[in-house]
Scaffold this active site. Structure first.
Site, PDB file in Angstrom:
ATOM      1  CG  ASP A 183      -2.103   0.992   1.232  1.00  0.00           C
ATOM      2  OD1 ASP A 183      -2.153   1.881  -0.016  1.00  0.00           O
ATOM      3  OD2 ASP A 183      -2.345   1.295   1.745  1.00  0.00           O
ATOM      4  CG  ASN A 208      -7.345  -2.713  -6.764  1.00  0.00           C
ATOM      5  OD1 ASN A 208      -5.633  -2.731  -6.602  1.00  0.00           O
ATOM      6  ND2 ASN A 208      -7.260  -1.403  -5.948  1.00  0.00           N
TER       7      ASN A 208
HETATM    8  C1  FPP Z   1      -1.722   0.370  -3.644  1.00  0.00           C
HETATM    9  O1  FPP Z   1      -1.288   1.438  -3.092  1.00  0.00           O
HETATM   10  C2  FPP Z   1      -1.500  -0.445  -4.946  1.00  0.00           C
HETATM   11  C3  FPP Z   1      -2.101  -1.081  -5.727  1.00  0.00           C
HETATM   12  C4  FPP Z   1      -3.605  -1.016  -5.684  1.00  0.00           C
HETATM   13  C5  FPP Z   1      -1.720  -1.795  -6.732  1.00  0.00           C
HETATM   14  C6  FPP Z   1       0.086  -2.047  -6.010  1.00  0.00           C
HETATM   15  C7  FPP Z   1       0.522  -2.832  -7.157  1.00  0.00           C
HETATM   16  C8  FPP Z   1       2.547  -3.145  -7.577  1.00  0.00           C
HETATM   17  C9  FPP Z   1       2.993  -2.280  -6.090  1.00  0.00           C
HETATM   18  C10 FPP Z   1       2.946  -2.952  -8.217  1.00  0.00           C
HETATM   19  C11 FPP Z   1       2.665  -3.991  -9.329  1.00  0.00           C
HETATM   20  C12 FPP Z   1       3.745  -4.949  -9.981  1.00  0.00           C
HETATM   21  C13 FPP Z   1       3.540  -6.508 -10.349  1.00  0.00           C
HETATM   22  C14 FPP Z   1       4.838  -6.998 -11.030  1.00  0.00           C
HETATM   23  C15 FPP Z   1       2.152  -6.810 -11.322  1.00  0.00           C
HETATM   24  P1  FPP Z   1      -2.732   2.628  -3.760  1.00  0.00           P
HETATM   25  O2  FPP Z   1      -2.091   2.911  -4.710  1.00  0.00           O
HETATM   26  O3  FPP Z   1      -3.715   2.339  -2.808  1.00  0.00           O
HETATM   27  O4  FPP Z   1      -1.405   4.235  -2.385  1.00  0.00           O
HETATM   28  P2  FPP Z   1      -2.504   5.175  -1.596  1.00  0.00           P
HETATM   29  O5  FPP Z   1      -2.561   4.742  -0.584  1.00  0.00           O
HETATM   30  O6  FPP Z   1      -1.323   6.049  -1.342  1.00  0.00           O
HETATM   31  O7  FPP Z   1      -3.528   5.866  -2.594  1.00  0.00           O
END
Ligand code: FPP
Length: 234
Positions: free
Chosen positions: A13, A61
């Site tokens: 996250d 998501n």
């Molecule tokens: C949450 O952070 C993260 C995600 C929804 C996506 C996670 C994906 C990756 C780290 C890369 C994946 C890699 C591969 C190999 C497929 P957020 O966007 O919710 O962050 P925030 O809470 O700060 O908005």
């Protein structure tokens, strides 16, 4: 003797907040986050972890803006183009947990290709949870079981082990880590974390480096896991 957790799950996250703090678009946070997947997978392998499960895309998501969803769908392709050779060199096998069907054809194709190409590897398993939701996983398992009972393929005598066998992820998680400060599980591996140690760290995922993982493992090793029994000192 210090023990290494066999199965580690991470809720990655904080990509969006990390990017915002640097006046970058949210997608820049996801790009950096994908590079971290490489660093942490290699470090986990080096530390002797057997299975690393990363929450890359949840069933929730899809609710994000279209351009962000579209970027997240491209990430597996970008990631494997860049790192598949290193995964091969490190004997890491890629698997996935979740319902792939909903993704665009090219996303499905790159994931399947990575799974097939790395299937020969016998080192650590790197499991990407994509379009994964734990409640959905349990519903699918129940539907599957009910169908098998109704068609006479099996007895109505399910036990814990048979539940495991109906899930995308069949191992018990030893350690679950969530980055970026939120203290919740967000529909990740609810059945599998029954006795997991939980660590919530304020570090956002794009800053979660090898040393941060080592610190989490050290904290895990200091915990007294009793599984409902008594510790050796009691
Ligand atoms: C949450 O952070 C993260 C995600 C929804 C996506 C996670 C994906 C990756 C780290 C890369 C994946 C890699 C591969 C190999 C497929 P957020 O966007 O919710 O962050 P925030 O809470 O700060 O908005």
């Amino acid at each position: 003797m210090l023990n290494t957790p066999q199965t580690v799950a991470i809720i990655m996250d904080g990509n969006g907040r990390w990017a915002k703090k640097q006046n970058l678009p949210r997608t820049a946070g996801h790009k950096k986050g994908a590079d971290r997947v490489r660093d942490i997978a290699l470090e986990a392998k080096r530390l002797g972890i057997q299975k690393l499960i990363l929450y890359a895309f949840s069933t929730e998501n899809w609710k994000r803006p279209e351009d962000e969803v579209s970027y997240l769908c491209k990430l597996p392709g970008l990631f494997f183009n860049k790192f598949i050779q290193e995964l091969m060199d490190n004997n890491i096998r890629v698997t996935f947990a979740g319902e792939l069907e909903k993704f665009p054809e090219n996303t499905k194709a790159v994931i399947r290709k990575a799974v097939n190409q790395t299937a020969v590897n016998t080192g650590m398993e790197l499991c990407l949870a994509i379009n994964y939701g734990s409640q959905r996983e349990l519903v699918l398992a129940m539907q599957n079981y009910a169908n098998q009972v109704a068609s006479g393929q099996r007895e109505n005598d399910i036990q814990e082990q048979e539940v495991n066998e109906l899930l995308f992820v069949q191992e018990n998680v030893d350690l679950m880590i969530r980055t970026s400060g939120e203290c919740r599980i967000s529909n990740f591996l609810l059945w599998q974390i029954a006795y997991a140690e939980l660590i919530f760290t304020p570090t956002p995922w794009p800053d979660f480096d090898e040393q941060a993982l080592q610190q989490c493992i050290a904290e895990y090793q200091n915990r007294d896991r009793r599984f409902g029994g008594l510790s050796n000192e009691d």
